[in-house]
Design a protein around this motif. Structure first.
Motif, PDB file in Angstrom:
ATOM      1  N   ASN A 143      38.374  55.434  28.577  1.00  0.00           N
ATOM      2  CA  ASN A 143      39.788  55.094  28.775  1.00  0.00           C
ATOM      3  C   ASN A 143      40.407  54.839  27.401  1.00  0.00           C
ATOM      4  O   ASN A 143      39.996  53.914  26.683  1.00  0.00           O
ATOM      5  CB  ASN A 143      39.890  53.842  29.667  1.00  0.00           C
ATOM      6  N   CYS A 145      43.123  53.596  26.585  1.00  0.00           N
ATOM      7  CA  CYS A 145      44.066  52.476  26.502  1.00  0.00           C
ATOM      8  C   CYS A 145      43.402  51.301  25.783  1.00  0.00           C
ATOM      9  O   CYS A 145      42.380  50.772  26.232  1.00  0.00           O
ATOM     10  CB  CYS A 145      44.491  52.076  27.910  1.00  0.00           C
ATOM     11  N   ALA A 147      44.590  48.319  25.409  1.00  0.00           N
ATOM     12  CA  ALA A 147      44.732  47.103  26.215  1.00  0.00           C
ATOM     13  C   ALA A 147      43.597  46.998  27.235  1.00  0.00           C
ATOM     14  O   ALA A 147      43.010  45.931  27.422  1.00  0.00           O
ATOM     15  CB  ALA A 147      46.079  47.117  26.934  1.00  0.00           C
ATOM     16  N   TYR A 148      43.286  48.107  27.867  1.00  0.00           N
ATOM     17  CA  TYR A 148      42.219  48.112  28.878  1.00  0.00           C
ATOM     18  C   TYR A 148      40.903  47.657  28.253  1.00  0.00           C
ATOM     19  O   TYR A 148      40.190  46.800  28.792  1.00  0.00           O
ATOM     20  CB  TYR A 148      42.082  49.519  29.476  1.00  0.00           C
ATOM     21  N   LEU A 151      40.952  43.965  27.390  1.00  0.00           N
ATOM     22  CA  LEU A 151      40.799  43.135  28.596  1.00  0.00           C
ATOM     23  C   LEU A 151      39.353  43.155  29.097  1.00  0.00           C
ATOM     24  O   LEU A 151      38.834  42.138  29.585  1.00  0.00           O
ATOM     25  CB  LEU A 151      41.756  43.637  29.696  1.00  0.00           C
ATOM     26  N   PRO A 310      49.358  47.740  25.655  1.00  0.00           N
ATOM     27  CA  PRO A 310      49.304  48.638  26.829  1.00  0.00           C
ATOM     28  C   PRO A 310      49.841  50.026  26.509  1.00  0.00           C
ATOM     29  O   PRO A 310      50.804  50.154  25.761  1.00  0.00           O
ATOM     30  CB  PRO A 310      50.205  47.951  27.859  1.00  0.00           C
ATOM     31  N   LYS A 311      49.218  51.026  27.101  1.00  0.00           N
ATOM     32  CA  LYS A 311      49.732  52.385  26.866  1.00  0.00           C
ATOM     33  C   LYS A 311      50.768  52.764  27.922  1.00  0.00           C
ATOM     34  O   LYS A 311      51.620  53.576  27.687  1.00  0.00           O
ATOM     35  CB  LYS A 311      48.599  53.413  26.843  1.00  0.00           C
ATOM     36  N   LYS A 312      50.651  52.142  29.109  1.00  0.00           N
ATOM     37  CA  LYS A 312      51.598  52.365  30.207  1.00  0.00           C
ATOM     38  C   LYS A 312      51.893  53.848  30.465  1.00  0.00           C
ATOM     39  O   LYS A 312      52.852  54.397  29.944  1.00  0.00           O
ATOM     40  CB  LYS A 312      52.906  51.612  29.966  1.00  0.00           C
ATOM     41  N   CYS A 316      47.980  54.261  34.789  1.00  0.00           N
ATOM     42  CA  CYS A 316      47.984  52.808  35.035  1.00  0.00           C
ATOM     43  C   CYS A 316      47.807  52.500  36.526  1.00  0.00           C
ATOM     44  O   CYS A 316      47.221  51.496  36.889  1.00  0.00           O
ATOM     45  CB  CYS A 316      49.285  52.175  34.545  1.00  0.00           C
ATOM     46  N   CYS A 319      44.278  51.876  37.384  1.00  0.00           N
ATOM     47  CA  CYS A 319      43.545  50.986  36.474  1.00  0.00           C
ATOM     48  C   CYS A 319      43.139  49.695  37.179  1.00  0.00           C
ATOM     49  O   CYS A 319      43.951  49.048  37.835  1.00  0.00           O
ATOM     50  CB  CYS A 319      44.445  50.670  35.279  1.00  0.00           C
ATOM     51  N   ARG A 322      44.977  46.382  36.074  1.00  0.00           N
ATOM     52  CA  ARG A 322      46.444  46.465  36.136  1.00  0.00           C
ATOM     53  C   ARG A 322      47.093  45.088  36.264  1.00  0.00           C
ATOM     54  O   ARG A 322      48.042  44.779  35.566  1.00  0.00           O
ATOM     55  CB  ARG A 322      46.855  47.366  37.303  1.00  0.00           C
ATOM     56  N   CYS A 325      46.852  43.201  33.101  1.00  0.00           N
ATOM     57  CA  CYS A 325      47.703  43.799  32.068  1.00  0.00           C
ATOM     58  C   CYS A 325      49.189  43.569  32.348  1.00  0.00           C
ATOM     59  O   CYS A 325      49.935  43.165  31.470  1.00  0.00           O
ATOM     60  CB  CYS A 325      47.402  45.295  31.999  1.00  0.00           C
ATOM     61  N   GLN A 326      49.585  43.815  33.576  1.00  0.00           N
ATOM     62  CA  GLN A 326      51.030  43.838  33.858  1.00  0.00           C
ATOM     63  C   GLN A 326      51.546  42.577  34.540  1.00  0.00           C
ATOM     64  O   GLN A 326      52.735  42.344  34.607  1.00  0.00           O
ATOM     65  CB  GLN A 326      51.349  45.067  34.727  1.00  0.00           C
TER      66      GLN A 326
HETATM   67  S1  SF4 Z   1      47.492  49.027  33.429  1.00  0.00           S
HETATM   68 FE1  SF4 Z   1      47.797  50.763  32.037  1.00  0.00          FE
HETATM   69  S2  SF4 Z   1      48.374  49.841  30.105  1.00  0.00           S
HETATM   70 FE2  SF4 Z   1      47.479  48.228  31.341  1.00  0.00          FE
HETATM   71  S3  SF4 Z   1      45.340  48.174  30.810  1.00  0.00           S
HETATM   72 FE3  SF4 Z   1      45.516  49.499  32.558  1.00  0.00          FE
HETATM   73  S4  SF4 Z   1      45.724  51.556  31.677  1.00  0.00           S
HETATM   74 FE4  SF4 Z   1      46.170  50.091  30.058  1.00  0.00          FE
END
Ligand code: SF4
Ligand code: SF4
Length: 380
Positions: A143, A145, A147-148, A151, A310-312, A316, A319, A322, A325-326
């Motif tokens: 992955n 990303c 951010a992923y 995390l 985050p790549k958004k 996502c 993911c 999620r 992250c969000q």
């Molecule tokens: S939701 Fe999207 S941006 Fe956030 S960690 Fe998962 S892949 Fe990355």
């Protein structure tokens, strides 16, 4: 002679059981009609009408479909042996009874109870049993990303899976064991565990990057390869066979490249099992240093990140991090690894973290102090 016994014999000779027989007046003294209720082979019931004129059988109507009247005799026409036919007919009868029952509300409710028990059983046996991993695993690194991967390294929670998703994962594990057992029985030399009885594990960057192998295959002249086993549905499997893992499943390709980087092996044996039809295939994947270095760079960036990056994008929605992250979701108990003040120590081993506030090393699972600020809080 126009009598019921004369013509019932015709039916009995063909194997019918006479249940009832009546003679129907025709009004014409030369014409006689007899009607028989009969049971033929396989329990088939029929109403057969025999018309006799001038001492001769003129017609027989109502015979079951596999019988015909020819040369003055009733004969079986189909070639299916009677026991098979009988069984098929019995099954047909059962099936029609079952489908009639299936429409019954009581049965529908009972089936719902079974379905609920299955989900409940999945939840009890498998769900919530594993703590979120607190490292960047080889299976995550595909992955892209950051951010992923941050995390994952910090052990933020995964979104809750459905029972069905859980069964898919569990099934994958079961199938891996199933495949490895057969490869071994087929003569391959596979070691599934290290000397300590645990899965072969290799680490880097202070223990924050980890791979676990399905096995190590050894061959002649010191040949050693990473074994990776995956199960797939038919469509994906066919794509893999057609294109090879690098193109069909870049995520898995990244996984085996990182495994080779960490273990020092130059080859991976990627074995794929089709869940839909039990077909299988294998590919020898050579080590690609450039790819592996790029993946390690990605892991380093994720470990060094002090804010969520985050790549958004479209992916996502699939993911598992999620909510973390969000929606800034955290674990029910926070530890130093999830703290914004902690930075990963990427030397040595032990998945340690350095606390900016107290200037001390912390284990990832050290309970958070009052200065804790969640890494994913979204304020910074
Ligand atoms: S939701 Fe999207 S941006 Fe956030 S960690 Fe998962 S892949 Fe990355
Ligand atoms: S501030 Fe507290 S919670 Fe954060 S890393 Fe330091 S000791 Fe851990």
């Amino acid at each position: 002679m126009y009598s019921i016994p004369t013509h019932s014999q015709l039916l009995e000779d063909a194997g019918f059981r006479i249940i009832r027989a009546v003679a129907i007046p025709s009004g014409d003294p030369s014409l006689y009609v007899f009607r028989f209720s009969v049971e033929a082979r396989g329990g088939i019931k029929a109403s057969v009408q025999i018309t006799v004129q001038d001492d001769e059988v003129k017609s027989i109507e109502g015979l079951p479909p596999m019988y015909t009247f020819t040369d003055g005799k009733i004969v079986l026409t189909d070639t299916v042996p009677a026991p098979v036919k009988k069984k098929a007919m019995a099954l047909q009868r059962i099936s029609s009874q079952v489908s009639a029952s299936a429409l019954d509300q009581k049965f529908k409710e009972a089936a719902e109870v079974v379905k609920k028990a299955f989900d409940l059983g999945t939840a009890k046996l498998y769900m919530g049993k594993e703590k979120p991993r607190r490292y960047i695993g080889a299976s995550h690194i595909g992955n892209d990303c950051i951010a992923y991967n941050s995390l994952c390294a910090r052990g933020f929670p995964n979104d809750i899976e459905t029972p069905r998703q859980t069964r898919i994962f569990q099934n994958g594990h079961t199938l891996e064991d199933f495949v490895v057992a057969q490869l071994k029985a087929g003569g391959l030399n596979i070691s599934e565990v290290a000397e300590d009885g645990k899965q072969h594990e290799y680490t880097a960057l202070g223990g924050h990057v980890v791979c676990h192998l399905d096995g190590i295959i050894t061959g002649e002249k010191g040949f050693k390869a990473v074994l990776e086993v995956k199960s797939m549905n038919k469509k994906r499997f066919e794509n893999f066979v057609l294109q090879g893992v690098a193109l069909s499943d870049p995520h898995y390709y990244a996984q085996v490249q990182l495994c080779m980087y960490l273990s020092g092996m130059q080859y991976a044996v990627f074995v794929c099992y089709c869940k839909d039809n039990s077909d299988f295939s294998a590919e020898i994947v050579p080590y690609n240093k450039d790819v592996a270095i790029g993946l390690m760079q990605r892991a380093k960036e994720a470990l060094e990140a002090r804010t969520l990056k985050p790549k958004k994008d479209f992916y996502c929605q699939f993911c598992f991090k999620r909510s973390a992250c969000q929606e800034a979701k955290t674990n029910s108990i926070n530890t130093c690894a999830q703290c914004l003040h902690a930075s990963a120590i990427t030397t040595g081993e032990g998945k340690r973290w350095l606390c900016d506030v107290h200037s001390t090393e912390k284990q990832g699972d050290s309970l958070a102090c009052p200065n804790f600020i969640a890494f994913n809080n979204g304020f910074i």
